[in-house]
Design a protein around this motif. Structure first.
Motif, mmCIF file in Angstrom:
data_model
loop_
_atom_site.group_PDB
_atom_site.id
_atom_site.type_symbol
_atom_site.label_atom_id
_atom_site.label_comp_id
_atom_site.label_asym_id
_atom_site.label_seq_id
_atom_site.Cartn_x
_atom_site.Cartn_y
_atom_site.Cartn_z
ATOM 1 N N ASP A 1 -1.720 -21.116 47.467
ATOM 2 C CA ASP A 1 -1.515 -19.843 47.139
ATOM 3 C C ASP A 1 0.003 -19.277 47.689
ATOM 4 O OD1 ASP A 1 -1.397 -20.220 50.060
ATOM 5 O OD2 ASP A 1 -2.647 -18.315 50.577
ATOM 6 N N GLN A 2 0.877 -20.071 47.919
ATOM 7 C CA GLN A 2 2.407 -19.775 48.100
ATOM 8 C C GLN A 2 3.057 -20.424 46.792
ATOM 9 O OE1 GLN A 2 4.026 -20.294 52.227
ATOM 10 N NE2 GLN A 2 2.206 -21.008 52.829
ATOM 11 N N GLU A 3 3.655 -19.241 46.182
ATOM 12 C CA GLU A 3 4.496 -19.840 44.731
ATOM 13 C C GLU A 3 5.578 -20.690 45.305
ATOM 14 O OE1 GLU A 3 6.701 -17.962 41.162
ATOM 15 O OE2 GLU A 3 5.719 -16.595 42.675
ATOM 16 N N ALA B 1 -16.032 -33.778 43.802
ATOM 17 C CA ALA B 1 -16.585 -35.216 44.012
ATOM 18 C C ALA B 1 -17.383 -36.111 43.146
ATOM 19 C CB ALA B 1 -17.498 -34.911 45.211
ATOM 20 N N ASP B 2 -17.770 -35.323 42.287
ATOM 21 C CA ASP B 2 -18.494 -35.781 41.016
ATOM 22 C C ASP B 2 -17.615 -36.040 39.822
ATOM 23 O OD1 ASP B 2 -18.313 -33.289 40.523
ATOM 24 O OD2 ASP B 2 -20.400 -33.068 39.731
ATOM 25 N N THR B 3 -16.289 -36.032 40.058
ATOM 26 C CA THR B 3 -15.398 -35.983 39.021
ATOM 27 C C THR B 3 -14.538 -37.462 39.223
ATOM 28 O OG1 THR B 3 -13.833 -34.654 39.820
ATOM 29 C CG2 THR B 3 -15.508 -33.645 38.455
ATOM 30 N N THR B 4 -13.834 -37.514 38.390
ATOM 31 C CA THR B 4 -12.905 -38.748 38.488
ATOM 32 C C THR B 4 -11.479 -38.293 39.246
ATOM 33 O OG1 THR B 4 -11.737 -38.620 36.213
ATOM 34 C CG2 THR B 4 -13.782 -40.010 36.241
ATOM 35 N N VAL B 5 -11.583 -36.821 39.334
ATOM 36 C CA VAL B 5 -10.184 -36.284 39.987
ATOM 37 C C VAL B 5 -10.273 -36.943 41.488
ATOM 38 C CG1 VAL B 5 -9.065 -34.132 40.514
ATOM 39 C CG2 VAL B 5 -10.383 -34.433 38.368
ATOM 40 N N HIS B 6 -8.767 -37.081 41.874
ATOM 41 C CA HIS B 6 -8.559 -37.634 43.116
ATOM 42 C C HIS B 6 -7.959 -36.003 43.861
ATOM 43 C CE1 HIS B 6 -9.039 -41.720 42.235
ATOM 44 N NE2 HIS B 6 -8.447 -41.608 41.122
ATOM 45 N N VAL B 7 -8.535 -35.878 45.062
ATOM 46 C CA VAL B 7 -8.013 -34.742 45.678
ATOM 47 C C VAL B 7 -7.127 -35.234 46.673
ATOM 48 C CG1 VAL B 7 -8.543 -32.491 46.810
ATOM 49 C CG2 VAL B 7 -10.003 -33.194 44.926
ATOM 50 N N VAL B 8 -6.030 -34.839 46.957
ATOM 51 C CA VAL B 8 -5.099 -35.013 48.183
ATOM 52 C C VAL B 8 -5.043 -33.678 48.911
ATOM 53 C CG1 VAL B 8 -3.131 -35.816 49.081
ATOM 54 C CG2 VAL B 8 -4.030 -36.872 47.318
ATOM 55 N N VAL B 9 -5.436 -33.373 50.245
ATOM 56 C CA VAL B 9 -5.339 -32.255 50.875
ATOM 57 C C VAL B 9 -4.061 -32.112 51.690
ATOM 58 C CG1 VAL B 9 -6.368 -31.023 52.637
ATOM 59 C CG2 VAL B 9 -7.872 -32.186 50.873
ATOM 60 N N VAL B 10 -3.352 -31.038 51.404
ATOM 61 C CA VAL B 10 -2.063 -30.724 52.198
ATOM 62 C C VAL B 10 -2.284 -29.454 53.159
ATOM 63 C CG1 VAL B 10 0.165 -30.342 51.971
ATOM 64 C CG2 VAL B 10 -1.257 -31.432 50.101
ATOM 65 N N ALA C 1 -0.756 -28.376 35.566
ATOM 66 C CA ALA C 1 -1.252 -26.972 36.000
ATOM 67 C C ALA C 1 -0.767 -26.617 37.423
ATOM 68 C CB ALA C 1 -2.758 -26.956 35.756
ATOM 69 N N GLU C 2 -1.087 -25.331 37.693
ATOM 70 C CA GLU C 2 -0.997 -24.648 39.097
ATOM 71 C C GLU C 2 -2.105 -23.849 39.235
ATOM 72 O OE1 GLU C 2 2.740 -22.965 40.107
ATOM 73 O OE2 GLU C 2 4.058 -24.691 39.231
ATOM 74 N N ALA C 3 -2.606 -23.501 40.587
ATOM 75 C CA ALA C 3 -3.564 -22.717 40.724
ATOM 76 C C ALA C 3 -3.161 -21.992 42.281
ATOM 77 C CB ALA C 3 -4.780 -23.377 40.913
ATOM 78 N N ALA C 4 -3.358 -20.733 42.202
ATOM 79 C CA ALA C 4 -2.840 -19.924 43.441
ATOM 80 C C ALA C 4 -4.192 -19.776 44.333
ATOM 81 C CB ALA C 4 -2.194 -18.577 43.024
ATOM 82 N N ASP C 5 -5.409 -20.336 44.050
ATOM 83 C CA ASP C 5 -6.387 -20.160 44.659
ATOM 84 C C ASP C 5 -7.380 -21.322 44.424
ATOM 85 O OD1 ASP C 5 -8.946 -19.198 42.855
ATOM 86 O OD2 ASP C 5 -7.180 -18.088 42.413
ATOM 87 N N MET D 1 -6.698 -21.590 51.569
ATOM 88 C CA MET D 1 -6.438 -20.919 50.282
ATOM 89 C C MET D 1 -7.650 -19.533 50.119
ATOM 90 S SD MET D 1 -5.617 -23.559 47.038
ATOM 91 C CE MET D 1 -6.948 -24.375 47.595
ATOM 92 N N PRO D 2 -7.168 -18.616 49.433
ATOM 93 C CA PRO D 2 -8.268 -17.753 49.144
ATOM 94 C C PRO D 2 -9.401 -18.251 47.940
ATOM 95 C CG PRO D 2 -5.967 -17.014 48.106
ATOM 96 C CD PRO D 2 -6.020 -18.075 49.114
ATOM 97 N N GLY D 3 -10.272 -17.762 47.902
ATOM 98 C CA GLY D 3 -11.581 -18.103 46.784
ATOM 99 C C GLY D 3 -12.330 -19.462 47.332
ATOM 100 N N ALA D 4 -11.628 -20.415 47.627
ATOM 101 C CA ALA D 4 -12.277 -21.596 48.200
ATOM 102 C C ALA D 4 -11.092 -22.569 48.939
ATOM 103 C CB ALA D 4 -12.806 -22.678 47.082
ATOM 104 N N ASP D 5 -11.436 -23.050 50.052
ATOM 105 C CA ASP D 5 -10.276 -23.868 50.649
ATOM 106 C C ASP D 5 -10.430 -25.202 50.175
ATOM 107 O OD1 ASP D 5 -12.693 -25.133 51.990
ATOM 108 O OD2 ASP D 5 -12.395 -24.022 53.955
ATOM 109 N N GLY D 6 -9.481 -26.084 50.798
ATOM 110 C CA GLY D 6 -9.313 -27.266 50.266
ATOM 111 C C GLY D 6 -10.405 -28.433 50.488
ATOM 112 N N ILE D 7 -11.300 -27.995 51.394
ATOM 113 C CA ILE D 7 -12.676 -28.774 51.470
ATOM 114 C C ILE D 7 -13.468 -28.663 50.569
ATOM 115 C CG2 ILE D 7 -14.410 -29.371 53.213
ATOM 116 C CD1 ILE D 7 -11.704 -30.133 54.375
#
Length: 221
Positions: free
Chosen positions: A10-12, A71-80, A32-36, A58-64
């Protein structure tokens, strides 16, 4: 082929800094970028990047929630995260995060985390490795707790001690006059020999078998 990355924060200023670091890599492209968090989830499902870097708060939905939703996709999520002492770490890893790093860890670790995720590995900030063990004790899957006799070379033993003390690959390389790539290869060999799944498990094994002492340097806040 470039690793396609979505940055969600959420921080530009953070997004811009991460984009500058990652786009400078020859094998990475920020697509791509997303602010929430909700936008991050929707965008990731629409364009299917290889890796999402998701802020923990983040607003809207947090990293968790981002980790759970993808989780059901091939996308790997690295939490910061900004915080070195964060109750979300275990939840993120439990729900399938491909890594967990501190924003202050620096550009080298950020790049390493993205590459590790693509290789099917999990990178956790070394500072958090020590913090996790200090706060929560040895994980249940600590390999060979009662076997201190795993045969490591002298160099591997040096690397284990430094890793268990919270050093990054770059710091270990500088300390031992090695290249970061050589350190990475040694760590992969150590994982194979000990049965450790990641850095946390290596550190836990080192502490359990007396090869390293917990938090020798007091690096953490």
């Amino acid at each position: 082929m470039s690793i396609r990355i979505l940055i969600a924060d959420d921080q530009e200023g953070i997004r811009s800094a991460f984009r500058m670091i990652l786009d400078a890599q020859p094998d990475m492209t920020v697509v791509a970028e997303a602010a929430d968090g909700r936008t991050a989830i929707d965008t990731a499902r629409a364009i299917e990047p290889d890796v999402v870097l998701a802020d923990i708060r983040m607003p809207g939905a947090d990293g968790i929630e981002v980790v759970r939703a993808l989780a059901d996709t091939t996308v790997h999520v690295v939490v910061v995260t900004t915080f070195g002492h964060d109750e979300y770490v275990h939840a993120a890893l439990r729900h399938g995060a491909a890594g967990f790093i501190l924003k202050r860890s620096g550009p080298t670790l950020l790049v390493e985390a993205v590459r590790a995720a693509m290789n099917g590995d999990m990178l956790i900030s070394p500072q958090l490795t020590v913090q996790l063990l200090r706060d929560h004790g040895l994980p249940r899957d600590t390999p060979d707790r009662g076997r201190p006799d795993v045969a490591l070379t002298e160099r591997e033993d040096d690397i284990v001690k430094l890793l268990a003390d919270g050093r990054t690959n770059a710091e270990i390389a500088a300390e031992l006059f090695l290249s970061p790539g050589t350190v990475k290869n040694h760590i992969a060999t150590i994982q194979r020999k000990t049965g450790a799944r990641n850095r946390v498990a290596i550190a836990a094994w080192a502490w359990a078998t007396g090869r390293a002492e917990p938090a020798q340097r007091g690096r953490l806040p």
